[in-house]
Structures are given as C-alpha cells and as structure tokens.
Design a protein around this motif. Sequence first.
Motif, PDB file in Angstrom:
ATOM      1  N   THR A   1       0.826  -1.215   0.000  1.00 46.60           N
ATOM      2  CA  THR A   1       0.000   0.000   0.000  1.00 46.60           C
ATOM      3  C   THR A   1       0.858   1.261   0.000  1.00 46.60           C
ATOM      4  N   THR A   2       1.520   1.556   1.112  1.00 44.14           N
ATOM      5  CA  THR A   2       2.269   2.811   1.243  1.00 44.14           C
ATOM      6  C   THR A   2       3.395   2.918   0.220  1.00 44.14           C
ATOM      7  N   TYR A   3       4.211   1.883   0.140  1.00 44.70           N
ATOM      8  CA  TYR A   3       5.335   1.888  -0.796  1.00 44.70           C
ATOM      9  C   TYR A   3       4.850   1.985  -2.242  1.00 44.70           C
ATOM     10  N   LYS A   4       3.822   1.225  -2.572  1.00 45.36           N
ATOM     11  CA  LYS A   4       3.310   1.232  -3.944  1.00 45.36           C
ATOM     12  C   LYS A   4       2.763   2.603  -4.322  1.00 45.36           C
ATOM     13  N   THR A   5       2.061   3.249  -3.401  1.00 46.63           N
ATOM     14  CA  THR A   5       1.561   4.594  -3.668  1.00 46.63           C
ATOM     15  C   THR A   5       2.706   5.564  -3.921  1.00 46.63           C
ATOM     16  N   PHE A   6       3.757   5.448  -3.120  1.00 41.28           N
ATOM     17  CA  PHE A   6       4.907   6.340  -3.274  1.00 41.28           C
ATOM     18  C   PHE A   6       5.587   6.140  -4.623  1.00 41.28           C
ATOM     19  N   ILE A   7       5.880   4.894  -4.974  1.00 37.72           N
ATOM     20  CA  ILE A   7       6.621   4.601  -6.194  1.00 37.72           C
ATOM     21  C   ILE A   7       5.785   4.822  -7.448  1.00 37.72           C
ATOM     22  N   ASP A   8       4.519   4.398  -7.408  1.00 39.80           N
ATOM     23  CA  ASP A   8       3.688   4.446  -8.616  1.00 39.80           C
ATOM     24  C   ASP A   8       2.967   5.776  -8.825  1.00 39.80           C
ATOM     25  N   LYS A   9       2.695   6.530  -7.749  1.00 42.07           N
ATOM     26  CA  LYS A   9       1.845   7.710  -7.882  1.00 42.07           C
ATOM     27  C   LYS A   9       2.510   9.019  -7.487  1.00 42.07           C
ATOM     28  N   VAL A  10       3.432   8.985  -6.538  1.00 46.08           N
ATOM     29  CA  VAL A  10       3.921  10.234  -5.945  1.00 46.08           C
ATOM     30  C   VAL A  10       5.307  10.628  -6.437  1.00 46.08           C
ATOM     31  N   CYS A  11       6.257   9.729  -6.371  1.00 44.50           N
ATOM     32  CA  CYS A  11       7.647  10.083  -6.669  1.00 44.50           C
ATOM     33  C   CYS A  11       7.943  10.000  -8.163  1.00 44.50           C
TER      34      CYS A  11
END
Length: 226
Positions: free
Chosen positions: A69-79
Amino acid sequence: MQTNELIFTPANSLQEQFIWNVDRESIFDGGIGNGKTTGGLIRLLLLASSYPKSRWVIFRETYLDLRKTTYKTFIDKVCPPSWVDRNVKEETRLKNGAEIIWMHLDETSEQTLSGLEINGAFGDQIEEIDPEKWELLDGRIGRWQMPEWEAPCPAYIWGTSNPKGKDWVYYRFHPQASEHRIKLGDDRERLYLFGETSVNKELLQRINPGYYENLLRKPESWKKIW
C-alpha cells in the motif's frame, strides 16, 4: 504547485493543510480515500527534495501492508521516476542524496529505533502501532543535519489513521481529549485533521465511478471505522 519537477494539485483543503503544516507532530485521520496517505507522502517528498542528503523514515506496522500500500503509492503515484537513484528492499535513495528508509515496526526493535539519525518520519495507519514506538521515533527526528544546509532541516513526525475509538491516537491528538494532552506535551506543536471520505468525493467519482456509492452501502459498523 511546483517544487523543481514535482507538480501536484491538492485533492482537497485538508490534504493541502496536512502537506504544508509546520507543527512538529500532525495527524490526518478519517475515512478511506480522503487523500491522507498521498498527502503524507507528498509532504515527505517535498522535504526530502529541499534538503539534499537528508534522511527520512516511512513506517507502518507490518511489512505486507507497507509494501503493498504505502510503498506502492509512493513509487507508482507520488515520486517522479527520474528522482530515484537507487531503490532496494528497505531504502529508496533520491538523486539529491536524500535517503528514505522503509520500516515495518512489528519486527523492528526499540534498540534499532533509538539508534536512528533522521530528519523526520511519516507513519501510515498509526492506530496499528505501539505508541511507545511513535515516542521513540519522535525522539530521533531532527538528529541529522548537514553542514552545507543554509538552515537546519525542521524536525517533523506525521501520520495517518482511521478512527479506532478512544485509543492512544485519540488521547494524544483529538481536540476533545484536551484534558489528556496536557500530560503528553505542548499541544501547540500537534495538529489533528479529520476528513470523511466525502471530502474527496468529486475526485473519487472521476477516477472510479460508483466507488463512493458502493462505500455507502457498507454496514454501519464498517463505515464508522473506514
């Protein structure tokens, strides 16, 4: 808004306040889909991009939830992918030298936490964690400074949560628990934000039509938490 290559439009006013607040501790509580996790990650990325070679922790209770959840959101959507220099199991290094350490607290010892030298920390779903570990992390933020910085990096710890009754998050942050907050520290350095899923209704309807209506059909006991 734009910082270097990072361009984003806040999903709602609560997310915007969460991203830009200057309180030492801040919590964005409330329903699923209200933008809290994305906001917390954007906040960290803005800080990391502003302080080359800074050090940050992103944490959640379990490894599976952290990665899926958290890591995937960061890598795929935010960074932005162009910002990443190295990405391994427990660390993401940005091209400006900033380090992001990924920690799951169910298997992280107090000794490890008490030895961290970091600028700040972001916790996702902090109602799941032991409050003593939040205290340990709070004691380690602001410990890392670089001589080339014109001014010290501010020390922040922030997180997201879902309502879980009168738990430690409630007594530490909730405005209605002010009589308890006196025992915990200076409440002027703590920000509590609450947003129901409906604060993001317009965005949710646009990216996933029918999603919000489906949530409204859930049992009341489920809706009370999520």
